[in-house]
Design a protein around this motif. Sequence first.
Motif, PDB file in Angstrom:
ATOM      1  N   LEU A   1      18.270 -39.682 -22.114  1.00  0.00           N
ATOM      2  CA  LEU A   1      18.675 -41.089 -22.156  1.00  0.00           C
ATOM      3  C   LEU A   1      20.078 -41.194 -22.747  1.00  0.00           C
ATOM      4  O   LEU A   1      21.021 -40.717 -22.143  1.00  0.00           O
ATOM      5  N   VAL A   2      20.218 -41.791 -23.939  1.00  0.00           N
ATOM      6  CA  VAL A   2      21.553 -41.963 -24.532  1.00  0.00           C
ATOM      7  C   VAL A   2      21.696 -41.165 -25.836  1.00  0.00           C
ATOM      8  O   VAL A   2      22.630 -41.399 -26.602  1.00  0.00           O
ATOM      9  N   PHE A   3      20.822 -40.179 -26.063  1.00  0.00           N
ATOM     10  CA  PHE A   3      20.657 -39.641 -27.414  1.00  0.00           C
ATOM     11  C   PHE A   3      21.250 -38.259 -27.664  1.00  0.00           C
ATOM     12  O   PHE A   3      20.948 -37.659 -28.691  1.00  0.00           O
ATOM     13  N   THR A   4      22.046 -37.730 -26.784  1.00  0.00           N
ATOM     14  CA  THR A   4      22.781 -36.515 -27.124  1.00  0.00           C
ATOM     15  C   THR A   4      24.264 -36.744 -26.879  1.00  0.00           C
ATOM     16  O   THR A   4      24.670 -37.836 -26.489  1.00  0.00           O
ATOM     17  N   HIS A   5      25.064 -35.696 -27.054  1.00  0.00           N
ATOM     18  CA  HIS A   5      26.500 -35.924 -27.155  1.00  0.00           C
ATOM     19  C   HIS A   5      27.291 -34.735 -26.643  1.00  0.00           C
ATOM     20  O   HIS A   5      26.863 -33.587 -26.743  1.00  0.00           O
ATOM     21  N   ILE A   6      28.474 -35.041 -26.144  1.00  0.00           N
ATOM     22  CA  ILE A   6      29.522 -34.060 -25.903  1.00  0.00           C
ATOM     23  C   ILE A   6      30.783 -34.667 -26.503  1.00  0.00           C
ATOM     24  O   ILE A   6      31.084 -35.840 -26.266  1.00  0.00           O
ATOM     25  N   SER A   7      31.497 -33.903 -27.284  1.00  0.00           N
ATOM     26  CA  SER A   7      32.727 -34.417 -27.895  1.00  0.00           C
ATOM     27  C   SER A   7      33.885 -33.503 -27.556  1.00  0.00           C
ATOM     28  O   SER A   7      33.706 -32.309 -27.308  1.00  0.00           O
ATOM     29  N   ALA A   8      35.082 -34.072 -27.561  1.00  0.00           N
ATOM     30  CA  ALA A   8      36.287 -33.301 -27.261  1.00  0.00           C
ATOM     31  C   ALA A   8      37.392 -33.687 -28.228  1.00  0.00           C
ATOM     32  O   ALA A   8      37.598 -34.876 -28.515  1.00  0.00           O
TER      33      ALA A   8
ATOM     34  N   PHE B   1      38.686 -37.182 -32.240  1.00  0.00           N
ATOM     35  CA  PHE B   1      37.979 -36.680 -31.075  1.00  0.00           C
ATOM     36  C   PHE B   1      37.301 -37.809 -30.324  1.00  0.00           C
ATOM     37  O   PHE B   1      37.151 -38.929 -30.833  1.00  0.00           O
ATOM     38  N   LEU B   2      36.923 -37.498 -29.102  1.00  0.00           N
ATOM     39  CA  LEU B   2      36.304 -38.447 -28.182  1.00  0.00           C
ATOM     40  C   LEU B   2      34.815 -38.166 -28.118  1.00  0.00           C
ATOM     41  O   LEU B   2      34.393 -37.008 -28.071  1.00  0.00           O
ATOM     42  N   ILE B   3      34.023 -39.234 -28.074  1.00  0.00           N
ATOM     43  CA  ILE B   3      32.574 -39.086 -28.001  1.00  0.00           C
ATOM     44  C   ILE B   3      32.006 -40.259 -27.207  1.00  0.00           C
ATOM     45  O   ILE B   3      32.692 -41.259 -26.984  1.00  0.00           O
ATOM     46  N   ASN B   4      30.765 -40.138 -26.782  1.00  0.00           N
ATOM     47  CA  ASN B   4      30.187 -41.145 -25.897  1.00  0.00           C
ATOM     48  C   ASN B   4      29.923 -42.468 -26.607  1.00  0.00           C
ATOM     49  O   ASN B   4      29.531 -42.508 -27.776  1.00  0.00           O
ATOM     50  N   PRO B   5      30.112 -43.557 -25.893  1.00  0.00           N
ATOM     51  CA  PRO B   5      29.744 -44.872 -26.416  1.00  0.00           C
ATOM     52  C   PRO B   5      28.231 -44.975 -26.502  1.00  0.00           C
ATOM     53  O   PRO B   5      27.519 -44.724 -25.525  1.00  0.00           O
ATOM     54  N   TYR B   6      27.728 -45.322 -27.673  1.00  0.00           N
ATOM     55  CA  TYR B   6      26.286 -45.346 -27.920  1.00  0.00           C
ATOM     56  C   TYR B   6      25.632 -46.444 -27.092  1.00  0.00           C
ATOM     57  O   TYR B   6      26.004 -47.608 -27.182  1.00  0.00           O
TER      58      TYR B   6
ATOM     59  N   VAL C   1      32.543 -29.710 -27.985  1.00  0.00           N
ATOM     60  CA  VAL C   1      31.223 -29.390 -28.537  1.00  0.00           C
ATOM     61  C   VAL C   1      30.180 -30.142 -27.721  1.00  0.00           C
ATOM     62  O   VAL C   1      30.281 -31.356 -27.559  1.00  0.00           O
ATOM     63  N   MET C   2      29.201 -29.411 -27.215  1.00  0.00           N
ATOM     64  CA  MET C   2      28.174 -29.994 -26.344  1.00  0.00           C
ATOM     65  C   MET C   2      26.802 -29.761 -26.936  1.00  0.00           C
ATOM     66  O   MET C   2      26.465 -28.636 -27.330  1.00  0.00           O
ATOM     67  N   HIS C   3      25.993 -30.815 -26.992  1.00  0.00           N
ATOM     68  CA  HIS C   3      24.652 -30.736 -27.573  1.00  0.00           C
ATOM     69  C   HIS C   3      23.662 -31.403 -26.632  1.00  0.00           C
ATOM     70  O   HIS C   3      23.908 -32.506 -26.149  1.00  0.00           O
ATOM     71  N   THR C   4      22.549 -30.722 -26.355  1.00  0.00           N
ATOM     72  CA  THR C   4      21.525 -31.272 -25.463  1.00  0.00           C
ATOM     73  C   THR C   4      20.141 -31.171 -26.087  1.00  0.00           C
ATOM     74  O   THR C   4      19.895 -30.350 -26.967  1.00  0.00           O
ATOM     75  N   HIS C   5      19.252 -32.020 -25.571  1.00  0.00           N
ATOM     76  CA  HIS C   5      17.824 -31.968 -25.900  1.00  0.00           C
ATOM     77  C   HIS C   5      17.039 -31.649 -24.639  1.00  0.00           C
ATOM     78  O   HIS C   5      15.986 -32.239 -24.390  1.00  0.00           O
ATOM     79  N   SER C   6      17.518 -30.748 -23.828  1.00  0.00           N
ATOM     80  CA  SER C   6      16.850 -30.449 -22.560  1.00  0.00           C
ATOM     81  C   SER C   6      15.433 -29.930 -22.816  1.00  0.00           C
ATOM     82  O   SER C   6      15.151 -29.297 -23.831  1.00  0.00           O
TER      83      SER C   6
END
Length: 255
Positions: free
Chosen positions: A38-45, A54-59, A109-114
């Motif tokens: 859904l909207v609960f993980t992140h990739i930042s640059a 750094f840039l990160i996703n809008p919650y 940095v990439m983080h997943t809950h796959s």
Amino acid sequence: MAASSTSVRNIVSAEEWEARVNLAAAYRLTALFGWDDLVFTHISARVPGPEHQFLINPYGMMFDEITASSLVKVDLDGRKVMDSPYDINPAGFTIHSAVHAAREDALCVMHTHSVNGVAVSAQKDGLLPLSQQSLGVLASLGYHDYEGIALNDDERPRLVRDLGMHTFLMLRNHGLLTVGATAADAFVAMYFFEAACMIQVRAQAGGGELTRIAQPILDGIKEQIATVTRGVTAGALAWPGLLRRLDRRNPGYAD
């Protein structure tokens, strides 16, 4: 109201805009491959330049609708440094800011809950040398014990310690994390991490005795990978094709 793509592109450097486009593409590809939660993980640059921003996703925005312009720019204290109608997830900020602050080379940095990644992260022995896909991961893999939702700053030094100089980090009972010099490198690293976990779960589900790859082969895998990739990163090789696939299936990330 969020700024339009034209106005955002006009007020940031060409280097930042390129980072935004590639990061937005990484988000949409994550959704395309089914690794989003859904909207609960992140990739930042990391934003190119001397400032630690750094840039990160809008919650609250789904990964398949993120654009270069909608990404939120923050500093290492989590403060927005460019106007945005969106907030950021504090748990994502804790993890990603810790890694960015500690690793100058970790520009993405990439983080997943796959599902597959979390399944293997819950296994005591973690990732096993069962496949060719697992070998590159095992050559640069750390583990971090679960401490609850990542909200406490006290966890940051332990997370950084467990990552060390690795490319891959398995967050036990939680998920997967990769770092790279580019969004392409972090994404393709995650592809192999996720593939290795998927293969392991399926192999275990088969019920037969598993054959582990011998340690001498693992010891030589970095040299073999360098030969196969001809001195460039796997991310650099695969990224143009991944962008073409994304252009066919979900264009608009560069807005």
